[in-house]
Design an enzyme around this catalytic site. Structure first.
Site, PDB file in Angstrom:
ATOM      1  N   LYS A   4       0.795  -1.230   0.000  1.00 35.13           N
ATOM      2  CA  LYS A   4       0.000   0.000   0.000  1.00 35.13           C
ATOM      3  C   LYS A   4       0.833   1.288   0.000  1.00 35.13           C
ATOM      4  CE  LYS A   4      -4.390  -1.345   2.053  1.00 35.13           C
ATOM      5  NZ  LYS A   4      -5.358  -1.018   3.119  1.00 35.13           N
ATOM      6  N   ASP A   7      -9.921   3.865   1.976  1.00 35.67           N
ATOM      7  CA  ASP A   7     -10.150   3.281   3.310  1.00 35.67           C
ATOM      8  C   ASP A   7     -10.875   4.266   4.240  1.00 35.67           C
ATOM      9  OD1 ASP A   7      -9.167   0.705   2.990  1.00 35.67           O
ATOM     10  OD2 ASP A   7      -7.115   1.264   3.520  1.00 35.67           O
ATOM     11  N   ALA A  25      -4.117   1.317   8.824  1.00 34.75           N
ATOM     12  CA  ALA A  25      -5.549   1.642   8.806  1.00 34.75           C
ATOM     13  C   ALA A  25      -5.826   2.859   9.691  1.00 34.75           C
ATOM     14  CB  ALA A  25      -6.355   0.440   9.286  1.00 34.75           C
TER      15      ALA A  25
HETATM   16  P1  NAP Z   1      -0.993  -2.788  10.918  1.00 33.87           P
HETATM   17  O1  NAP Z   1      -0.508  -1.639  10.123  1.00 33.87           O
HETATM   18  O2  NAP Z   1      -0.176  -4.029  10.994  1.00 33.87           O
HETATM   19  O3  NAP Z   1      -1.226  -2.251  12.443  1.00 33.87           O
HETATM   20  C1  NAP Z   1      -1.551  -3.142  13.487  1.00 33.87           C
HETATM   21  C2  NAP Z   1      -1.920  -2.352  14.746  1.00 33.87           C
HETATM   22  O4  NAP Z   1      -2.339  -3.300  15.754  1.00 33.87           O
HETATM   23  C3  NAP Z   1      -0.742  -1.567  15.358  1.00 33.87           C
HETATM   24  O5  NAP Z   1      -1.233  -0.405  15.960  1.00 33.87           O
HETATM   25  C4  NAP Z   1      -0.216  -2.568  16.390  1.00 33.87           C
HETATM   26  O6  NAP Z   1       0.488  -1.957  17.440  1.00 33.87           O
HETATM   27  C5  NAP Z   1      -1.514  -3.128  16.917  1.00 33.87           C
HETATM   28  N1  NAP Z   1      -1.332  -4.419  17.584  1.00 33.87           N
HETATM   29  C6  NAP Z   1      -1.083  -5.610  16.996  1.00 33.87           C
HETATM   30  N2  NAP Z   1      -0.966  -6.582  17.951  1.00 33.87           N
HETATM   31  C7  NAP Z   1      -1.148  -5.964  19.146  1.00 33.87           C
HETATM   32  C8  NAP Z   1      -1.141  -6.409  20.503  1.00 33.87           C
HETATM   33  N3  NAP Z   1      -0.930  -7.699  20.820  1.00 33.87           N
HETATM   34  N4  NAP Z   1      -1.364  -5.505  21.477  1.00 33.87           N
HETATM   35  C9  NAP Z   1      -1.583  -4.216  21.176  1.00 33.87           C
HETATM   36  N5  NAP Z   1      -1.595  -3.711  19.927  1.00 33.87           N
HETATM   37  C10 NAP Z   1      -1.372  -4.589  18.928  1.00 33.87           C
HETATM   38  O7  NAP Z   1      -2.434  -3.275  10.450  1.00 33.87           O
HETATM   39  P2  NAP Z   1      -3.599  -2.395   9.763  1.00 33.87           P
HETATM   40  O8  NAP Z   1      -3.510  -2.528   8.306  1.00 33.87           O
HETATM   41  O9  NAP Z   1      -3.587  -1.041  10.378  1.00 33.87           O
HETATM   42  O10 NAP Z   1      -4.900  -3.230  10.225  1.00 33.87           O
HETATM   43  C11 NAP Z   1      -5.299  -3.267  11.573  1.00 33.87           C
HETATM   44  C12 NAP Z   1      -6.599  -4.046  11.731  1.00 33.87           C
HETATM   45  O11 NAP Z   1      -7.638  -3.400  10.996  1.00 33.87           O
HETATM   46  C13 NAP Z   1      -6.532  -5.478  11.178  1.00 33.87           C
HETATM   47  O12 NAP Z   1      -7.279  -6.304  12.034  1.00 33.87           O
HETATM   48  C14 NAP Z   1      -7.203  -5.377   9.821  1.00 33.87           C
HETATM   49  O13 NAP Z   1      -7.811  -6.605   9.428  1.00 33.87           O
HETATM   50  C15 NAP Z   1      -8.257  -4.326  10.114  1.00 33.87           C
HETATM   51  N6  NAP Z   1      -8.674  -3.591   8.915  1.00 33.87           N
HETATM   52  C16 NAP Z   1      -9.993  -3.630   8.559  1.00 33.87           C
HETATM   53  C17 NAP Z   1     -10.421  -2.925   7.463  1.00 33.87           C
HETATM   54  C18 NAP Z   1     -11.890  -2.957   7.092  1.00 33.87           C
HETATM   55  O14 NAP Z   1     -12.229  -2.657   5.953  1.00 33.87           O
HETATM   56  N7  NAP Z   1     -12.764  -3.294   8.017  1.00 33.87           N
HETATM   57  C19 NAP Z   1      -9.519  -2.176   6.682  1.00 33.87           C
HETATM   58  C20 NAP Z   1      -8.179  -2.150   7.075  1.00 33.87           C
HETATM   59  C21 NAP Z   1      -7.770  -2.866   8.198  1.00 33.87           C
HETATM   60  P3  NAP Z   1       2.098  -1.772  17.368  1.00 33.87           P
HETATM   61  O15 NAP Z   1       2.339  -0.544  16.555  1.00 33.87           O
HETATM   62  O16 NAP Z   1       2.514  -1.654  18.764  1.00 33.87           O
HETATM   63  O17 NAP Z   1       2.631  -3.017  16.703  1.00 33.87           O
END
Ligand code: NAP
Length: 280
Positions: A73, A110, A140
């Site tokens: 992305k 998004d 996200a």
């Molecule tokens: P990403 O860039 O990998 O970010 C992950 C986030 O989760 C970071 O803030 C990370 O914190 C946190 N995290 C992960 N494990 C954790 C834990 N054990 N304890 C506390 N914080 C934790 O992922 P993303 O693309 O932003 O996506 C995040 C979520 O949104 C995913 O579940 C994805 O499926 C969902 N999503 C949904 C949509 C939709 O259309 N509904 C669209 C996009 C994303 P750190 O920075 O500390 O690692």
């Protein structure tokens, strides 16, 4: 031969690595069939090393565009001939449009999908002047915060396990975005109009969201981006406290609408059957 293909069949797809969890092919196939469009939406796994060549080949083949997902992305912006304002501010793209002359436009839908989803559930939601609390500072989160600021939210407060990531996000987005510790006293929720889980906590196979939301007031809306499972621990807790809730599946559907319309020339309607199909 390629010219004929371009004229007869509209082609689009999704590019990522890995792709097996993507629900986008189900969604677009459903709309293509529903509107009887002569087109295909094809999932194509491309790793970073063959990403650029792969995209340029799709342009040559006459694809109308593609969705872009993890891990491409951010670096996809280097390939674009033009970038929409919202993709430029977010610093990432999830949708590409290819023009007839082969030019690539990068967009990010998004944040649009996130905001539209809240209004689908609560058309009278009033973001102006309110305070939003965002759990998480990943890709996200950035898209969502940009769209919330554009919607008129007064203040955004980020809590992220890795504080430094939240800080660099806040610094790039201006004074209306602030950072507090991941383990801050949850009293900060008391005057929030919106709370959003953008972390992967609560997703199948991940740890559960464990902050206690109690101090939050009942007029607040709670949104979870996670849609697998559809009712997460975060949303269950919010419901118990009497909050209005929004699950993640609607954002997934709404973010796909501009791409489908741009590639296939029809704005798809969002109906309950598509929600059910994706939840299967
Ligand atoms: P990403 O860039 O990998 O970010 C992950 C986030 O989760 C970071 O803030 C990370 O914190 C946190 N995290 C992960 N494990 C954790 C834990 N054990 N304890 C506390 N914080 C934790 O992922 P993303 O693309 O932003 O996506 C995040 C979520 O949104 C995913 O579940 C994805 O499926 C969902 N999503 C949904 C949509 C939709 O259309 N509904 C669209 C996009 C994303 P750190 O920075 O500390 O690692």
């Amino acid at each position: 031969m390629i010219k004929e293909l371009k004229e007869q069949i509209s082609l689009a797809g999704v590019i990522g690595y890995p792709l097996k969890h993507s629900k986008s092919p189900i969604l677009h196939k459903y709309w293509l069939e529903k509107y009887q469009i002569n087109g295909y939406y094809i999932p194509i796994e491309l790793s970073t090393s063959n990403f650029k060549d792969g995209i340029l080949a799709l342009v040559k083949l006459g694809f109308r565009g593609v969705n872009i997902t993890i891990p491409h992305k951010v670096h996809v912006l280097e390939l674009a001939d033009s970038i929409t304002d919202r993709a430029a501010i977010i610093g990432a793209a999830n949708t590409l449009y290819f023009s007839a002359s082969g030019k690539i436009t990068a967009d990010n839908t998004d944040g649009f999908g996130f905001i539209k989803n809240i209004y689908d559930w609560y058309p009278y939601w009033k973001p102006k002047g309110s305070k939003a609390i965002i759990f998480g500072a990943g890709g996200a989160s950035r898209a969502i915060i940009v769209s919330l600021l554009e919607s008129g939210v007064d203040r955004v407060i980020i809590l992220n396990r890795t504080r430094v990531k939240a800080q660099s996000l806040a610094e790039s987005l201006g004074a209306r975005v602030q950072v507090v510790d991941w383990n801050v006293d949850m009293e900060i929720l008391r005057d929030a109009g919106l709370i959003v889980n953008t972390t992967s906590l609560g997703m199948i196979g991940q740890s559960e969201f464990s902050h206690q939301l109690d101090p939050v007031n009942k007029s607040c809306i709670a949104v979870d981006l996670v849609y697998n499972p559809i009712e997460t621990g975060f949303l269950k807790q919010a419901k118990k406290l009497g909050l209005r809730t929004v699950d993640g599946i609607g954002m997934l559907i709404n973010q796909a609408v501009p791409g489908f319309e741009g590639w296939f020339g029809k704005k798809p309607a969002i109906t309950t059957d598509i929600r059910q199909l994706l939840l299967k």
